[in-house]
Write an enzyme that holds these catalytic residues in place. Structure first.
Site, mmCIF file in Angstrom:
data_model
loop_
_atom_site.group_PDB
_atom_site.id
_atom_site.type_symbol
_atom_site.label_atom_id
_atom_site.label_comp_id
_atom_site.label_asym_id
_atom_site.label_seq_id
_atom_site.Cartn_x
_atom_site.Cartn_y
_atom_site.Cartn_z
ATOM 1 N N TYR A 130 26.526 37.866 45.384
ATOM 2 C CA TYR A 130 26.808 38.567 46.624
ATOM 3 C C TYR A 130 25.863 39.746 46.896
ATOM 4 O O TYR A 130 25.758 40.215 48.021
ATOM 5 C CB TYR A 130 28.238 39.103 46.500
ATOM 6 N N LYS B 136 34.538 30.972 37.079
ATOM 7 C CA LYS B 136 34.059 29.589 37.123
ATOM 8 C C LYS B 136 33.197 29.360 35.887
ATOM 9 O O LYS B 136 32.083 28.832 35.943
ATOM 10 C CB LYS B 136 33.275 29.392 38.442
ATOM 11 N N ASP C 26 38.717 27.113 40.796
ATOM 12 C CA ASP C 26 39.246 26.036 41.652
ATOM 13 C C ASP C 26 40.719 25.784 41.379
ATOM 14 O O ASP C 26 41.504 25.535 42.292
ATOM 15 C CB ASP C 26 38.406 24.757 41.523
ATOM 16 N N ASP D 127 36.098 37.333 47.155
ATOM 17 C CA ASP D 127 35.954 37.286 48.601
ATOM 18 C C ASP D 127 36.781 36.141 49.173
ATOM 19 O O ASP D 127 37.610 36.319 50.071
ATOM 20 C CB ASP D 127 34.464 37.102 48.925
#
Ligand code: NAP
Length: 414
Positions: free
Chosen positions: A160, A227, A281, A305
């Site tokens: 980001y 992740k 996920d 986010d």
């Protein structure tokens, strides 16, 4: 006290101070605020009435916020021909805690964003988004009351931060040639490329803040969302650093879920905060199907986010989601939605997001009685189905009110 070019600070009240590694809040703290563009002035007027009334209700004349208007966005541009006067940054820095309404993002380049400037100046490394449901507020899920969690999103690192080069530029080509030659990678030569930095320092201070919050608010768990199954040395490392930090600094009050299963038959020992981790996920599934599994969440910038907005959508969406950007002591609280310019000056939109950001601010000051007073008022108003247009259109039997009337209803319910 800094020297201001164009602002005159209030003569009553006192600055919040950071001393001996603690926040010192006087009885009459000076709090800088930006009312914001578009619908900002409408929701600010409503918010300030609710916050002042709650402080008066909770503390009588013993405590009072002394508001100090500072400028950014359109109002700043009209007065000072700059979207972001240095005075505003000075005020947020000196007075430590502030609050802001939504600001127009001017079209065209070269304009410094207030959020980016403040984040860098004050090192606001944690974006905090509490998400809870209020009875009767329309929701797309069947049991929105099960959603009661707080997301700590790392604010200063990750993909980001914008270390990236466009496809075909000399910089991108140079970087690609370097990594392909040095590391035998096979990045396609015409790719756009970006860097995803995540450090032990950045990850640990975010997790530290999340765990401390869980301790202070008597929350049950902190979930590290990552992740790491794919990005082992950034996302996976975030998880590892998080667990290590919990062990090293909070070993007496935390326990990993792994240990709960191995040593305690799956039953959490009394008084312990569970540290667990979830792949991103799976988290997106589980916040929908079993939101009760989550309490405090600590996660990286990009995951945070996405996750913040996805979870907020479950409890009433954009008009209701509060937020704050925090360093160890400095904090700027803000409505998370935009300026909704088509409704400007109509006394129409939902002030819930900014009012709830005000609740976060009161909690940060340690004025929990006033924060609880506001929440009580909101709960009662929603219970009576007194709501603004955005919620009324999704409810049966609602009493639709204006922004200012909603504030009055909340205050009457204290
Ligand atoms: P927006 O202002 O968030 O509005 C989009 C829609 O969301 C509105 O039309 C309205 O939906 C709903 N909405 C927003 N705030 C609401 C509220 N308080 N109560 C009820 N409904 C609300 O998004 P945008 O139109 O994309 O952006 C407008 C400007 O805001 C842009 O300049 C953007 O850059 C800026 N912005 C600023 C911030 C910030 O300062 N933090 C954040 C995001 C965007 P309905 O029309 O369906 O009722």
């Amino acid at each position: 006290m800094p020297t201001f070019d164009s602002l005159t600070p209030p003569t009553d009240g006192a600055a919040i101070e950071i001393r001996d590694n603690a926040l010192h809040v006087p009885a009459t703290p000076i709090i800088p605020y930006i009312e914001g563009d578009g619908t900002g002035p409408d929701i600010w007027k409503a918010t300030v009435r609710v916050l002042d009334a709650a402080v008066a209700k909770a503390y009588g004349t013993k405590r009072r916020i002394v508001w100090f208007e500072v400028f950014a966005g359109e109002k700043a541009f009209h007065r000072f021909t700059t979207w972001l006067p240095e005075d505003t940054l000075r005020a947020f820095s000196h007075y430590v805690v502030g609050i802001k309404g939504p600001l127009t993002t001017p079209v065209g380049g070269g304009i410094r964003s207030l959020n980016v400037a403040l984040r860098q100046l004050l090192d606001l490394y944690a974006c905090v988004r509490p998400v809870r449901h209020f009875v009767n507020v329309p929701s797309p899920v069947r049991r929105p009351e099960d959603v009661d969690l707080v997301i700590f999103r790392e604010n200063s690192e990750d993909i980001y931060v914008g270390y990236e080069f466009a496809s075909g530029t000399p910089e991108a080509k140079r970087l690609i040639e370097f990594v392909n030659a040095e590391f035998k990678w096979s990045v396609r030569p015409d790719s756009g490329v970006g860097l995803k930095p995540m450090s032990p320092f950045g990850s640990k201070r975010l997790v530290r803040k999340a765990i401390q919050y869980a301790i202070d608010r008597k929350r049950k768990s902190v979930t590290l969302v990552h992740k790491g199954n794919i990005m082992k040395y950034t996302e996976g490392a975030f998880k590892d650093w998080g667990y290590a930090l919990a062990r090293e600094e909070f070993g007496d009050v935390t326990i990993s879920w792994d240990e709960v299963e191995r040593k305690h038959d799956g039953v959490v020992p009394p008084g312990k905060i569970v540290i667990q981790d979830y792949i991103a996920d799976v988290t997106f599934q589980h916040v929908l199907t079993r939101p009760k599994s989550f309490d405090v969440i600590a996660t990286g910038n990009l995951n945070g986010d996405y996750l913040s907005d996805a979870v907020a959508a479950q409890v009433g969406g954009i008009g209701m989601a509060p937020g704050g950007n925090l360093s160890d002591f400095h904090a700027v609280f803000e409505a998370t939605h935009g300026t909704a310019p088509k409704y400007a000056n109509q006394d129409k939109v939902n002030p819930g997001s900014l009012i709830l950001s005000g609740v976060m601010m009161l909690e940060h000051l340690g004025w929990s009685e006033a924060a609880e007073t506001v929440v009580r008022g909101l709960e009662a108003a929603f219970r009576k189905k007194i709501v603004t247009y955005d919620l009324a259109r999704l409810m049966s039997g609602a009493r639709e009110v204006r922004t200012s009337e909603f504030a009055t209803a909340v205050i009457e319910e204290f």
